[in-house]
Design an enzyme around this catalytic site. Sequence first.
Site, PDB file in Angstrom:
ATOM      1  N   LYS A 135      -6.899  -6.468   3.163  1.00 58.85           N
ATOM      2  CA  LYS A 135      -5.524  -5.957   3.013  1.00 58.85           C
ATOM      3  C   LYS A 135      -5.527  -4.569   2.373  1.00 58.85           C
ATOM      4  CE  LYS A 135      -1.101  -5.677   2.527  1.00 58.85           C
ATOM      5  NZ  LYS A 135      -0.194  -5.438   3.651  1.00 58.85           N
ATOM      6  N   PHE A 171       0.042   6.510  13.311  1.00 59.47           N
ATOM      7  CA  PHE A 171      -0.158   6.904  11.908  1.00 59.47           C
ATOM      8  C   PHE A 171      -0.852   8.253  11.803  1.00 59.47           C
ATOM      9  CE2 PHE A 171       1.403   3.498   9.152  1.00 59.47           C
ATOM     10  CZ  PHE A 171       1.904   2.685  10.159  1.00 59.47           C
ATOM     11  N   LEU A 172      -0.584   9.100  12.798  1.00 58.09           N
ATOM     12  CA  LEU A 172      -1.028  10.505  12.751  1.00 58.09           C
ATOM     13  C   LEU A 172       0.177  11.418  12.868  1.00 58.09           C
ATOM     14  CD1 LEU A 172      -4.296  10.591  14.951  1.00 58.09           C
ATOM     15  CD2 LEU A 172      -4.127  10.828  12.461  1.00 58.09           C
ATOM     16  N   CYS A 182       4.567  -0.282  -0.432  1.00 61.78           N
ATOM     17  CA  CYS A 182       3.200  -0.760  -0.175  1.00 61.78           C
ATOM     18  C   CYS A 182       2.122   0.303  -0.334  1.00 61.78           C
ATOM     19  CB  CYS A 182       3.122  -1.373   1.214  1.00 61.78           C
ATOM     20  SG  CYS A 182       4.177  -2.796   1.364  1.00 61.78           S
ATOM     21  N   ARG A 197      12.641   2.414  -2.077  1.00 62.49           N
ATOM     22  CA  ARG A 197      11.572   2.392  -3.097  1.00 62.49           C
ATOM     23  C   ARG A 197      10.483   3.408  -2.742  1.00 62.49           C
ATOM     24  NH1 ARG A 197      10.065  -3.825  -2.978  1.00 62.49           N
ATOM     25  NH2 ARG A 197      10.652  -3.486  -0.797  1.00 62.49           N
TER      26      ARG A 197
HETATM   27  C1  UDX Z   1       2.772  -0.699   5.496  1.00 65.69           C
HETATM   28  C2  UDX Z   1       1.744  -1.124   6.525  1.00 65.69           C
HETATM   29  O1  UDX Z   1       1.968  -0.413   7.743  1.00 65.69           O
HETATM   30  C3  UDX Z   1       1.850  -2.628   6.778  1.00 65.69           C
HETATM   31  O2  UDX Z   1       0.855  -3.040   7.686  1.00 65.69           O
HETATM   32  C4  UDX Z   1       1.669  -3.356   5.435  1.00 65.69           C
HETATM   33  O3  UDX Z   1       1.754  -4.750   5.598  1.00 65.69           O
HETATM   34  C5  UDX Z   1       2.719  -2.881   4.442  1.00 65.69           C
HETATM   35  O4  UDX Z   1       2.635  -1.470   4.278  1.00 65.69           O
HETATM   36  P1  UDX Z   1       5.331  -0.145   5.416  1.00 65.69           P
HETATM   37  O5  UDX Z   1       5.010   0.372   4.055  1.00 65.69           O
HETATM   38  O6  UDX Z   1       6.477  -1.078   5.603  1.00 65.69           O
HETATM   39  O7  UDX Z   1       4.038  -0.924   6.041  1.00 65.69           O
HETATM   40  O8  UDX Z   1       5.646   1.114   6.347  1.00 65.69           O
HETATM   41  P2  UDX Z   1       4.780   2.039   7.316  1.00 65.69           P
HETATM   42  O9  UDX Z   1       5.386   1.973   8.645  1.00 65.69           O
HETATM   43  O10 UDX Z   1       3.348   1.738   7.175  1.00 65.69           O
HETATM   44  O11 UDX Z   1       5.069   3.534   6.704  1.00 65.69           O
HETATM   45  C6  UDX Z   1       4.663   3.812   5.381  1.00 65.69           C
HETATM   46  C7  UDX Z   1       5.014   5.279   5.083  1.00 65.69           C
HETATM   47  O12 UDX Z   1       4.179   6.154   5.870  1.00 65.69           O
HETATM   48  C8  UDX Z   1       6.447   5.657   5.399  1.00 65.69           C
HETATM   49  O13 UDX Z   1       6.940   6.472   4.341  1.00 65.69           O
HETATM   50  C9  UDX Z   1       6.333   6.471   6.696  1.00 65.69           C
HETATM   51  O14 UDX Z   1       7.340   7.465   6.785  1.00 65.69           O
HETATM   52  C10 UDX Z   1       4.981   7.134   6.512  1.00 65.69           C
HETATM   53  N1  UDX Z   1       4.299   7.487   7.766  1.00 65.69           N
HETATM   54  C11 UDX Z   1       3.960   6.510   8.641  1.00 65.69           C
HETATM   55  C12 UDX Z   1       3.963   8.825   8.009  1.00 65.69           C
HETATM   56  O15 UDX Z   1       4.262   9.712   7.203  1.00 65.69           O
HETATM   57  N2  UDX Z   1       3.288   9.144   9.151  1.00 65.69           N
HETATM   58  C13 UDX Z   1       2.926   8.188  10.064  1.00 65.69           C
HETATM   59  O16 UDX Z   1       2.340   8.527  11.074  1.00 65.69           O
HETATM   60  C14 UDX Z   1       3.286   6.828   9.807  1.00 65.69           C
END
Ligand code: UDX
Length: 430
Positions: free
Chosen positions: A205, A250-251, A261, A328
């Site tokens: 995790k 996630f890029l 998280c 948050r």
């Molecule tokens: C994350 C993980 O993705 C998930 O698998 C885990 O169980 C919990 O934490 P979450 O925090 O809900 O989920 O959101 P996520 O979609 O991962 O985005 C996290 C942050 O990254 C957000 O602030 C989002 O704006 C940012 N982000 C995401 C980016 O800046 N660029 C990206 O390409 C993707």
Amino acid sequence: MKLCIIGTGYVGLVTGACFAEVGHHVICVDNDVAKVNLLRGGGIPIFEPGLEELVRKNTTAGRLHFTDSIKEGVEKSDVIFICVPTPRQPDGSVDLSFIEKVAREIASAIDGGYKIVVDKSTVPVKTGEKVAETIKRYCKAQAEVDVVSNPEFLREGFAIEDLMKPDRVVIGVTSQRPVAPLREIYAPFNAPFIVTDINSAELIKHAANSFLALKISYINAVAAICEASGANVEEVATGIGLDARIGRRFLNAGLGFGGSCFPKDLSAFIKISEQLGYDFQLLKEVERINADQMERFLKKITDTLWVLKEKKIGVLGLAFKQNTDDVRMSPALDLCLRLQKEGAALRVHDPRAMEKAKAVLKNVTYVDDMNAVADGCDALVIATEWPEFKRVDLERAKREMSHPIIFDGRNLLDPAEMARLGFVYKSIGR
Ligand code: UDX
């Protein structure tokens, strides 16, 4: 199977509703009586797309129940899932007091037979062992208990989708006995099912979330180089993402990551590593790049507007990401607080998060219509990647702003179109 879910936050409630949806009998427990009553009445304490209908459907079908009694939940179930919060402490470590308390309460509620206790909350590696010791110590009845680690991989705003079609299910066990029941629980989800030891499951995790955060900080660092070299970070992200070993998701360069998280799991992983004798410099750099992303974006604004004092700035987005009302550790909210500190007057909008933002962000104008946010402003900022912001009324913004200036912190708009419309347009890495 008869399942008990302890904790009805966005993980526990989504998990309980999805387990019921695939046919299990689920009883959800929460110590917040008001929340239990709200849920019994068909209300939902959080915004998660599709959750309200899913809870209502399964409650009506008699597969989903709510109670504030752990004893009731434990006695009526074979498998108990712990889904309580594990908040971040100021020093970056994890507060495990809710986990420890629930472990004691489960132990004293067990009246015999064989029970499986599953930890779904995100916990530091080696927590499962402590939960097992605690249950053994506080269980007075003649009972056999196996403790299992089963981390969740749910994204807020996409939690139901992520659970109904998981990339994988991970369980960590100390004996083979709970494997078959856990396989039965997850069989309807048809996902790869990984059985490992408890420590590995807990580490999977933290290692996964930290790697996702690393991807984001990596592309944000590349964005800085793109800006300095006239390259386009979205083209670079597409070009590298087509390599199956990298992947495009996630890029997305932007204001950086936030939420309940990534920041918490990163600092926890760094802390645990330290306690285990490893200095995780790489993850410290991921944190530093993320914090620096906010500074770089603020500099774009001050470089263009000069003094922010008495300036009127419109901000689109308050939630930490799209599809959620959660603020948050939201970069968007942090940005508003920073702009306010510099003396700017803010007009803000978010499709879902304004109510939750009001508890933190005061003395700003909350605007219901996203197209009215720019009215009379010296600049408009896009801070959260809500898809609807791509369709903001730019003609009206051009007409109503003192000068057509837009800072796009999530690269939602098209630079060529913005130039054609005559905007001063600044984004990330393009
Ligand atoms: C994350 C993980 O993705 C998930 O698998 C885990 O169980 C919990 O934490 P979450 O925090 O809900 O989920 O959101 P996520 O979609 O991962 O985005 C996290 C942050 O990254 C957000 O602030 C989002 O704006 C940012 N982000 C995401 C980016 O800046 N660029 C990206 O390409 C993707």
